[in-house]
Design a protein around this motif. Structure first.
Motif, PDB file in Angstrom:
ATOM      1  N   GLN A 120     -33.442 -68.643 -13.247  1.00  0.00           N
ATOM      2  CA  GLN A 120     -33.449 -69.682 -14.271  1.00  0.00           C
ATOM      3  C   GLN A 120     -34.827 -70.295 -14.418  1.00  0.00           C
ATOM      4  O   GLN A 120     -35.256 -70.618 -15.532  1.00  0.00           O
ATOM      5  CB  GLN A 120     -32.411 -70.757 -13.955  1.00  0.00           C
ATOM      6  CG  GLN A 120     -32.113 -71.660 -15.128  1.00  0.00           C
ATOM      7  CD  GLN A 120     -31.629 -70.901 -16.348  1.00  0.00           C
ATOM      8  OE1 GLN A 120     -30.673 -70.143 -16.278  1.00  0.00           O
ATOM      9  NE2 GLN A 120     -32.303 -71.084 -17.469  1.00  0.00           N
ATOM     10  N   PHE A 121     -35.551 -70.453 -13.306  1.00  0.00           N
ATOM     11  CA  PHE A 121     -36.923 -70.953 -13.391  1.00  0.00           C
ATOM     12  C   PHE A 121     -37.774 -70.036 -14.276  1.00  0.00           C
ATOM     13  O   PHE A 121     -38.691 -70.500 -14.965  1.00  0.00           O
ATOM     14  CB  PHE A 121     -37.544 -71.049 -11.994  1.00  0.00           C
ATOM     15  CG  PHE A 121     -37.050 -72.207 -11.164  1.00  0.00           C
ATOM     16  CD1 PHE A 121     -36.727 -73.423 -11.742  1.00  0.00           C
ATOM     17  CD2 PHE A 121     -36.911 -72.080  -9.785  1.00  0.00           C
ATOM     18  CE1 PHE A 121     -36.271 -74.489 -10.982  1.00  0.00           C
ATOM     19  CE2 PHE A 121     -36.460 -73.138  -9.015  1.00  0.00           C
ATOM     20  CZ  PHE A 121     -36.143 -74.349  -9.614  1.00  0.00           C
ATOM     21  N   GLN A 122     -37.486 -68.727 -14.237  1.00  0.00           N
ATOM     22  CA  GLN A 122     -38.209 -67.762 -15.065  1.00  0.00           C
ATOM     23  C   GLN A 122     -38.112 -68.095 -16.548  1.00  0.00           C
ATOM     24  O   GLN A 122     -39.047 -67.850 -17.311  1.00  0.00           O
ATOM     25  CB  GLN A 122     -37.633 -66.352 -14.873  1.00  0.00           C
ATOM     26  CG  GLN A 122     -38.195 -65.544 -13.739  1.00  0.00           C
ATOM     27  CD  GLN A 122     -37.610 -64.140 -13.738  1.00  0.00           C
ATOM     28  OE1 GLN A 122     -36.462 -63.947 -13.358  1.00  0.00           O
ATOM     29  NE2 GLN A 122     -38.394 -63.181 -14.158  1.00  0.00           N
ATOM     30  N   HIS A 123     -36.958 -68.612 -16.949  1.00  0.00           N
ATOM     31  CA  HIS A 123     -36.667 -68.779 -18.380  1.00  0.00           C
ATOM     32  C   HIS A 123     -37.036 -70.159 -18.914  1.00  0.00           C
ATOM     33  O   HIS A 123     -36.904 -70.404 -20.116  1.00  0.00           O
ATOM     34  CB  HIS A 123     -35.184 -68.513 -18.637  1.00  0.00           C
ATOM     35  CG  HIS A 123     -34.740 -67.134 -18.246  1.00  0.00           C
ATOM     36  ND1 HIS A 123     -35.365 -65.993 -18.695  1.00  0.00           N
ATOM     37  CD2 HIS A 123     -33.734 -66.713 -17.433  1.00  0.00           C
ATOM     38  CE1 HIS A 123     -34.756 -64.928 -18.189  1.00  0.00           C
ATOM     39  NE2 HIS A 123     -33.781 -65.342 -17.410  1.00  0.00           N
ATOM     40  N   LEU A 124     -37.464 -71.051 -18.034  1.00  0.00           N
ATOM     41  CA  LEU A 124     -37.785 -72.411 -18.468  1.00  0.00           C
ATOM     42  C   LEU A 124     -39.285 -72.572 -18.698  1.00  0.00           C
ATOM     43  O   LEU A 124     -40.104 -71.921 -18.046  1.00  0.00           O
ATOM     44  CB  LEU A 124     -37.305 -73.417 -17.423  1.00  0.00           C
ATOM     45  CG  LEU A 124     -35.794 -73.519 -17.229  1.00  0.00           C
ATOM     46  CD1 LEU A 124     -35.473 -74.492 -16.096  1.00  0.00           C
ATOM     47  CD2 LEU A 124     -35.104 -73.961 -18.516  1.00  0.00           C
ATOM     48  N   ASN A 125     -39.622 -73.453 -19.605  1.00  0.00           N
ATOM     49  CA  ASN A 125     -41.023 -73.775 -19.871  1.00  0.00           C
ATOM     50  C   ASN A 125     -41.447 -74.867 -18.884  1.00  0.00           C
ATOM     51  O   ASN A 125     -41.246 -76.054 -19.135  1.00  0.00           O
ATOM     52  CB  ASN A 125     -41.187 -74.242 -21.320  1.00  0.00           C
ATOM     53  CG  ASN A 125     -42.634 -74.582 -21.651  1.00  0.00           C
ATOM     54  OD1 ASN A 125     -43.556 -74.114 -20.990  1.00  0.00           O
ATOM     55  ND2 ASN A 125     -42.827 -75.402 -22.672  1.00  0.00           N
ATOM     56  N   ILE A 126     -42.007 -74.445 -17.766  1.00  0.00           N
ATOM     57  CA  ILE A 126     -42.329 -75.376 -16.684  1.00  0.00           C
ATOM     58  C   ILE A 126     -43.766 -75.864 -16.833  1.00  0.00           C
ATOM     59  O   ILE A 126     -44.705 -75.056 -16.864  1.00  0.00           O
ATOM     60  CB  ILE A 126     -42.136 -74.694 -15.319  1.00  0.00           C
ATOM     61  CG1 ILE A 126     -40.670 -74.241 -15.167  1.00  0.00           C
ATOM     62  CG2 ILE A 126     -42.527 -75.638 -14.183  1.00  0.00           C
ATOM     63  CD1 ILE A 126     -40.409 -73.424 -13.924  1.00  0.00           C
TER      64      ILE A 126
END
Length: 346
Positions: free
Chosen positions: A28-34
């Motif tokens: 999920q971290f992969q898919h978020l704009n962090i």
């Protein structure tokens, strides 16, 4: 930019619940704009780059258990499970400790139980923030550990069921009327309590997915033989995602009489497909199943049979749709965003 280390030792076993927790959160971290956060995954060498090239990876080694990784360069250190041996070396690095359950309180007695509790208390003392995966786990933590006014946050797990199109029926499914359950095949799952349901209906089959080589699995098989229902009981072993999806999609109901769960992810997976679910009323399960699940208040065979038959008769399209809506609130996106918010505020 704030530097965050995320400890993921349990990625070494992707078939375990904790392994799946690490995997799904990382995905999920992969898919978020962090923004404003530099995420660094601290994990087994075999899983390097598992979440793509945009993150940094630190390889865990056995030596780190003796000579810990220097944490000076990290502002936040997040341990994704409470039994980790990998902890920050300095108090300047803020520790977030995620506690999934305190099952050892029931599993162990005497000195071993006290040692486990002492070890966990030391980690809690070191932590800046505690996160838990259910309100039930929060209540057990507050009852058994000294928080000393530390903040504790409930962040629910997400539904990790992978939708697999055009799945094939497993060869061992030669029947249409079956109930399904999945998990580690251990006494706390209480799967043997389901066997009388088969005695009451000779057309009903039970599929239990999980390691079928455990002593408890062998005990269940002996019980089924003694009850003359062996032909209705099926242990396919550890299954892949496609098989799990087919079994959940096609079972008459999902059954989960567990006596100890920190969360109970398979319940949400089944509900997300609109299936009736039958659960024990113990630990976190009423919290996870909500008003849309059916509950066994005891494991007395007559009571279990009555609840099961009444629930099947009650279940309809409206109930199925409500189950799906209930399950939709448990998402890894929501979980990941909640953890990212904690990283930012520490």
């Amino acid at each position: 930019m704030k530097s965050v280390l995320i400890e993921m030792e349990k990625l070494k076993n992707l078939n375990s619940g904790l392994g799946q927790f690490c995997l799904n959160l990382g995905k999920q971290f992969q898919h978020l704009n962090i923004q404003n956060l530099d995420l660094n995954f601290y994990l087994p060498a075999s899983q390097k780059n598992i979440f793509g090239e945009n993150f940094s990876y630190i390889k865990q080694t056995a030596l780190h258990k003796l000579i810990p990784l220097n944490s000076l360069k990290y502002d936040v250190w997040h341990c994704l499970q409470q039994d980790t041996p990998y902890l920050p070396t300095t108090n300047n690095t803020k520790l977030i400790l995620t506690i999934h359950d305190l099952n050892f309180l029931e599993k162990y007695k005497g000195g071993k139980k006290k040692r486990k509790l002492y070890q966990l208390q030391k980690k809690v003392d070191k932590a800046s923030v505690i996160t838990v995966i259910s309100k039930y786990t929060e209540s057990v933590v507050r009852e058994n550990l000294k928080l000393n006014n530390k903040a504790i946050h409930v962040i629910y797990n997400g539904n990790s069921l992978e939708v697999v199109e055009n799945t094939t029926k497993p060869k061992y499914i030669t029947f249409s009327n079956f109930i399904f359950t999945i998990g580690i095949v251990a006494p706390k799952k209480n799967f043997h309590a389901l066997l009388p349901l088969l005695q009451n209906n000779k057309e009903l089959h039970l599929v239990i997915a999980g390691n079928c080589e455990t002593n408890y699995a062998k005990q269940i098989l002996r019980m089924a033989e003694k009850m003359q229902i062996s032909q209705q009981l099926h242990f396919p072993g550890i299954i892949d995602n496609a098989t799990k999806y087919w079994l959940l999609k096609n079972c008459r109901a999902f059954v989960f009489p567990s006596i100890s769960e920190g969360f109970g992810l398979p319940v949400i997976e089944a509900m997300s497909l609109g299936k009736p679910v039958f659960l024990s009323n113990l630990s976190s399960l009423p919290e996870v199943g909500g008003d849309e699940a059916y509950y066994w208040e005891s494991f007395e065979p007559e009571h279990m049979h009555k609840v099961f038959e009444k629930g099947l008769a009650d279940f309809n399209d409206a109930k199925s749709n409500r189950s799906i809506q209930w399950a939709n609130q448990f998402s890894w996106e929501n979980a990941a965003k909640a953890y990212l918010e904690l990283y930012n505020v520490l």
